[in-house]
Design an enzyme around this catalytic site. Structure first.
Site, short mmCIF file in Angstrom:
data_model
loop_
_atom_site.label_atom_id
_atom_site.label_comp_id
_atom_site.label_asym_id
_atom_site.label_seq_id
_atom_site.Cartn_x
_atom_site.Cartn_y
_atom_site.Cartn_z
CE LYS A 1 -4.44 5.67 0.58
NZ LYS A 1 -3.70 5.99 0.18
CG HIS B 1 -6.51 1.74 0.60
ND1 HIS B 1 -7.03 2.56 -0.36
CD2 HIS B 1 -5.49 1.27 0.13
CE1 HIS B 1 -6.81 2.76 -1.45
NE2 HIS B 1 -4.66 2.54 -1.15
CB SER C 1 -4.64 -0.20 -3.04
OG SER C 1 -3.76 -0.48 -4.02
#
Length: 383
Positions: free
Chosen positions: A237, A205, A177
């Site tokens: 996300k 991610h 990240s």
């Protein structure tokens, strides 16, 4: 008058501020997007994890509204009491199908998912091996489980040539990240096969971003369930909503339902959120252009940064860190960018190792080429 305990807290806070490590919240006055409003002023947002630009997408918003109208705004209880509703079941089935696994299980956050999985599968005397730069929730899961935690050098599968007796899990971020680089999953999968232990990948991610259809880092590396038995990804996300899921086989999911305390003792996600996530997943499936546009922006930013002499970390993902070293310098450059209309967060220890404070620049499919070029120009004038 402050008590002695309060004075101690005040002194510790003062030291943190003097060291350039004090964290302050910033309030957005607009929806999440490529442009946001802060303190009445528009700024181009280059620090969001909304990688595909779906957090305020009209179809996702309408799905939430319709879900709230039909199912209400709260689930009312945990999944195992009376909080498991039709949208939750439908979403779990769709996530399982999308990731190519028999089952998926919803959690209220990625942090809770990681704590729940590690504590359910490992205990005292078991070894859990983790990449040194793993997310805090994976590390905390091993500590909470009472397992023997061993952190191996970042991205170094060769360091796992031999494993301790009773090695239970190798756990890693898929996309890291703060650096944006990828874990060496094919090599880690081989280590797990060699030593008969689980490989657990946190793809927070990568999910929605990597792979031909956006299924994440496992699709990127063409790995299946036999390579990576335990997959976790977040839904706040690239998918733009909230929550997380774990995908795997029947025995794994049933074990988590029975033993993962962060699942058992947590109120289920709002059913309207599940409906919004389902809409977002449909967009991931049908709008490949979002990933293609994002890839083009990443290439444009990296080429522009190279032309300006900026030293970026070797990342081909939306996370593009510019390491500046000192916390004070990172904060100062971030401040200058805000003055020029760009919002880029300064990331400082303990989130990253000492001496590696940075600007964590994140690109999204909602950005334009003009905005990326503007950021490069602002960086050139701020560094």
């Amino acid at each position: 008058m402050p008590t002695d305990l309060e004075k101690g807290l005040e002194e510790a806070l003062a030291r943190r501020q003097a060291d350039g490590l004090y964290r302050r919240r910033v309030t957005l006055e607009s929806p999440q997007g490529a442009e946001v409003v802060v303190a009445g002023r528009k700024r181009v947002n280059f620090c969001s994890n909304d990688y595909l630009g779906l957090a305020a997408h009209p179809e996702v918003v309408r799905a939430w509204q319709r879900g709230a109208e039909r199912y209400g705004v709260g689930s009312g209880a945990s999944h195992l009491v009376c909080g498991h509703m039709t949208p939750h079941r439908a979403l779990e089935e769709e996530l399982a199908e999308f990731t190519g696994r028999p089952r998926a299980l919803l959690f209220s956050s990625g942090y809770q998912a990681n704590l729940g999985v590690v504590t359910a599968l490992a205990g005292r005397g078991d070894w859990v091996l983790e990449d040194r730069l793993n997310h805090a929730s994976l590390l905390d899961g091993a500590r909470l489980a009472g397992a023997r935690l061993k952190r191996f050098p970042h991205g170094d599968a060769a360091a796992l040539e031999t494993l301790p007796h009773r090695a239970r899990l190798i756990a890693t971020d898929g996309v890291f990240s703060m650096d944006g680089d990828l874990a060496p999953l094919p090599q880690l999968a081989q280590r797990c096969r060699d030593h008969a232990c689980w490989l657990y990948v946190d793809d927070a991610h990568g999910f929605g971003v990597l792979g031909e259809k956006g299924a994440g880092i496992l699709e990127h590396f063409r790995l299946g369930r036999s390579d990576v038995p335990i997959l976790m990804a977040t839904l706040g996300k690239a998918l733009g909503v909230c929550g997380a899921f774990v995908a795997g086989g029947d025995a794994l999911i049933e074990t988590l339902i029975q033993q993962a305390r962060t699942y058992i003792y947590t109120t289920a996600l709002p059913p309207a959120a599940a409906e919004a996530i389902r809409a977002s997943l449909r967009l991931v499936r049908k709008e490949k252009w979002r990933r293609e546009h994002l890839e083009a922006l990443i290439a444009r930013f990296r080429a522009g940064a190279d032309a300006l002499g900026f030293s970026l970390s070797p990342s081909q993902t939306p996370i593009q860190p510019l390491i500046l070293g000192s916390s004070r310098r990172a904060w100062e450059v971030s401040r200058k960018l805000r003055e020029r209309g760009f919002w880029v967060a300064a990331i400082r220890p303990p989130t990253v190792p000492a001496g590696t404070a940075r600007l964590r620049i994140t690109l999204t499919a909602a950005h334009t080429e003009t905005q990326v070029d503007g950021l490069l120009d602002a960086l050139a004038r701020s560094l």
